[in-house]
Design a protein around this motif. Sequence first.
Motif, PDB file in Angstrom:
ATOM      1  N   LYS A   1       0.843  -1.211   0.000  1.00 18.09           N
ATOM      2  CA  LYS A   1       0.000   0.000   0.000  1.00 18.09           C
ATOM      3  C   LYS A   1       0.867   1.245   0.000  1.00 18.09           C
ATOM      4  O   LYS A   1       0.608   2.196  -0.756  1.00 18.09           O
ATOM      5  CB  LYS A   1      -0.916   0.001   1.219  1.00 18.09           C
ATOM      6  CG  LYS A   1      -1.806   1.242   1.307  1.00 18.09           C
ATOM      7  CD  LYS A   1      -2.732   1.188   2.521  1.00 18.09           C
ATOM      8  CE  LYS A   1      -3.659   2.402   2.534  1.00 18.09           C
ATOM      9  NZ  LYS A   1      -4.608   2.364   3.680  1.00 18.09           N
ATOM     10  N   LEU A   2       1.910   1.250   0.815  1.00 17.14           N
ATOM     11  CA  LEU A   2       2.813   2.392   0.888  1.00 17.14           C
ATOM     12  C   LEU A   2       3.496   2.628  -0.453  1.00 17.14           C
ATOM     13  O   LEU A   2       3.554   3.767  -0.943  1.00 17.14           O
ATOM     14  CB  LEU A   2       3.848   2.147   1.993  1.00 17.14           C
ATOM     15  CG  LEU A   2       4.946   3.193   2.159  1.00 17.14           C
ATOM     16  CD1 LEU A   2       4.357   4.568   2.421  1.00 17.14           C
ATOM     17  CD2 LEU A   2       5.889   2.779   3.292  1.00 17.14           C
TER      18      LEU A   2
ATOM     19  N   ASN B   1       2.047   6.740  -6.834  1.00 13.85           N
ATOM     20  CA  ASN B   1       0.913   7.445  -7.454  1.00 13.85           C
ATOM     21  C   ASN B   1       0.896   8.928  -7.115  1.00 13.85           C
ATOM     22  O   ASN B   1       0.498   9.761  -7.945  1.00 13.85           O
ATOM     23  CB  ASN B   1      -0.410   6.815  -7.012  1.00 13.85           C
ATOM     24  CG  ASN B   1      -0.677   5.487  -7.693  1.00 13.85           C
ATOM     25  OD1 ASN B   1      -0.126   5.197  -8.756  1.00 13.85           O
ATOM     26  ND2 ASN B   1      -1.512   4.664  -7.083  1.00 13.85           N
ATOM     27  N   LYS B   2       1.316   9.277  -5.916  1.00 17.12           N
ATOM     28  CA  LYS B   2       1.182  10.653  -5.435  1.00 17.12           C
ATOM     29  C   LYS B   2       2.380  11.545  -5.751  1.00 17.12           C
ATOM     30  O   LYS B   2       2.258  12.766  -5.764  1.00 17.12           O
ATOM     31  CB  LYS B   2       0.956  10.651  -3.912  1.00 17.12           C
ATOM     32  CG  LYS B   2      -0.410  10.132  -3.471  1.00 17.12           C
ATOM     33  CD  LYS B   2      -0.504  10.081  -1.948  1.00 17.12           C
ATOM     34  CE  LYS B   2      -1.881   9.624  -1.499  1.00 17.12           C
ATOM     35  NZ  LYS B   2      -2.887  10.679  -1.669  1.00 17.12           N
ATOM     36  N   VAL B   3       3.546  10.931  -5.983  1.00 18.60           N
ATOM     37  CA  VAL B   3       4.775  11.710  -6.169  1.00 18.60           C
ATOM     38  C   VAL B   3       5.354  11.436  -7.557  1.00 18.60           C
ATOM     39  O   VAL B   3       5.462  10.296  -7.981  1.00 18.60           O
ATOM     40  CB  VAL B   3       5.820  11.349  -5.091  1.00 18.60           C
ATOM     41  CG1 VAL B   3       7.086  12.190  -5.279  1.00 18.60           C
ATOM     42  CG2 VAL B   3       5.250  11.548  -3.691  1.00 18.60           C
ATOM     43  N   GLU B   4       5.722  12.508  -8.242  1.00 12.77           N
ATOM     44  CA  GLU B   4       6.362  12.368  -9.547  1.00 12.77           C
ATOM     45  C   GLU B   4       7.866  12.203  -9.375  1.00 12.77           C
ATOM     46  O   GLU B   4       8.442  12.575  -8.347  1.00 12.77           O
ATOM     47  CB  GLU B   4       6.074  13.598 -10.415  1.00 12.77           C
ATOM     48  CG  GLU B   4       4.608  13.756 -10.793  1.00 12.77           C
ATOM     49  CD  GLU B   4       4.391  14.951 -11.696  1.00 12.77           C
ATOM     50  OE1 GLU B   4       5.322  15.770 -11.832  1.00 12.77           O
ATOM     51  OE2 GLU B   4       3.293  15.067 -12.271  1.00 12.77           O
ATOM     52  N   ASN B   5       8.497  11.675 -10.423  1.00 10.63           N
ATOM     53  CA  ASN B   5       9.954  11.540 -10.446  1.00 10.63           C
ATOM     54  C   ASN B   5      10.459  10.790  -9.207  1.00 10.63           C
ATOM     55  O   ASN B   5      11.313  11.279  -8.464  1.00 10.63           O
ATOM     56  CB  ASN B   5      10.624  12.913 -10.543  1.00 10.63           C
ATOM     57  CG  ASN B   5      10.197  13.653 -11.793  1.00 10.63           C
ATOM     58  OD1 ASN B   5       9.482  14.656 -11.712  1.00 10.63           O
ATOM     59  ND2 ASN B   5      10.608  13.168 -12.945  1.00 10.63           N
TER      60      ASN B   5
ATOM     61  N   ILE C   1       1.888  12.571   4.776  1.00 14.04           N
ATOM     62  CA  ILE C   1       2.963  13.517   5.115  1.00 14.04           C
ATOM     63  C   ILE C   1       4.076  13.562   4.072  1.00 14.04           C
ATOM     64  O   ILE C   1       4.542  14.641   3.679  1.00 14.04           O
ATOM     65  CB  ILE C   1       3.561  13.171   6.492  1.00 14.04           C
ATOM     66  CG1 ILE C   1       2.550  13.456   7.606  1.00 14.04           C
ATOM     67  CG2 ILE C   1       4.863  13.915   6.742  1.00 14.04           C
ATOM     68  CD1 ILE C   1       2.228  14.916   7.799  1.00 14.04           C
ATOM     69  N   LEU C   2       4.511  12.404   3.596  1.00  8.64           N
ATOM     70  CA  LEU C   2       5.699  12.349   2.739  1.00  8.64           C
ATOM     71  C   LEU C   2       5.563  13.171   1.448  1.00  8.64           C
ATOM     72  O   LEU C   2       6.491  13.928   1.114  1.00  8.64           O
ATOM     73  CB  LEU C   2       6.043  10.895   2.425  1.00  8.64           C
ATOM     74  CG  LEU C   2       7.306  10.669   1.590  1.00  8.64           C
ATOM     75  CD1 LEU C   2       8.525  11.315   2.236  1.00  8.64           C
ATOM     76  CD2 LEU C   2       7.558   9.169   1.372  1.00  8.64           C
ATOM     77  N   PRO C   3       4.461  13.068   0.691  1.00  9.83           N
ATOM     78  CA  PRO C   3       4.368  13.890  -0.528  1.00  9.83           C
ATOM     79  C   PRO C   3       4.468  15.388  -0.242  1.00  9.83           C
ATOM     80  O   PRO C   3       5.037  16.139  -1.050  1.00  9.83           O
ATOM     81  CB  PRO C   3       2.994  13.518  -1.086  1.00  9.83           C
ATOM     82  CG  PRO C   3       2.737  12.136  -0.571  1.00  9.83           C
ATOM     83  CD  PRO C   3       3.321  12.141   0.805  1.00  9.83           C
ATOM     84  N   LYS C   4       3.950  15.826   0.899  1.00 15.01           N
ATOM     85  CA  LYS C   4       4.029  17.245   1.266  1.00 15.01           C
ATOM     86  C   LYS C   4       5.471  17.650   1.528  1.00 15.01           C
ATOM     87  O   LYS C   4       5.905  18.745   1.145  1.00 15.01           O
ATOM     88  CB  LYS C   4       3.168  17.516   2.510  1.00 15.01           C
ATOM     89  CG  LYS C   4       1.677  17.277   2.302  1.00 15.01           C
ATOM     90  CD  LYS C   4       0.914  17.441   3.611  1.00 15.01           C
ATOM     91  CE  LYS C   4      -0.574  17.133   3.410  1.00 15.01           C
ATOM     92  NZ  LYS C   4      -1.339  17.210   4.681  1.00 15.01           N
TER      93      LYS C   4
END
Length: 261
Positions: A140-141, A147-151, A239-242
């Motif tokens: 899931k992680l 999906n949420k973060v590019e590159n 939190i991580l994508p932010k």
Amino acid sequence: DVKKAITGKTVLVTIMHANNEIGTIEPIRDIAKITKEAGVYFHADSVQTVGHIPIEVNELGVDMLTMSGHKLYGPNGVGVLYLRKGIRIESLMDGGSQEKNRRAGTENVAGIVGIGKAAELAEKRLAQGEEDKIIKLRDKLIKEILNKVENVRLNGHPSNRLPGNVNFCFEFIEGESMLLNLDMEGIAASSGSACTSGSLEPSHVLLAIGLPPEIAHGSLRLSLGKDNTEEEVDYLIDILPKIIKKLRALSPFKGSWEGLK
């Protein structure tokens, strides 16, 4: 690669059962067949795998296998060396007959009992399918961050990896800055192995799999265990994508580095 590396002077082949940074599980059974045909001894460093995936030495075909207590929720400073019957090794220490003359000195009884109990509990967890829960959280992680973060790149095999291991490389930012920001949010992570935590050099493992230094510097290792919950994983996914977005806004690097994809 193992077969090509064996020469007439080879006595021992030793392989990590699973890599501690990127989590990839190696084909130990296949390697054992190669070493047996070549007539050389085979040792598996199973410190990362014992207690986390099913292990049976006869099925693996290894001659020797090592494990460590602290990797399966046991005490620090104690480990196990399995030797197949008939294999002889030189003593590590002379002076006493402890441990069948292989290591002189008073045994660490508390540590031995501790690792034995830890192994017993780990066997029960495996039988009850607790590692399956960790695998679901891991997958899931991985899915959500990709999906949420590019590159971003997932390092290691997508599925044939340690149940609790996740390792990413993010473009344009340094691993150290991610760790500091995650720490401020109550999340413990690493940017390489614990063995090299004091080094500012990029991971030699990531360099060995072909990543350039500028990308290897942006690595993040996240480890999940038996006590982690889905709520904690969801918090990390939020939190991580932010954090990545904030750090990239401050980064002087833009565009795309060839080699990440």
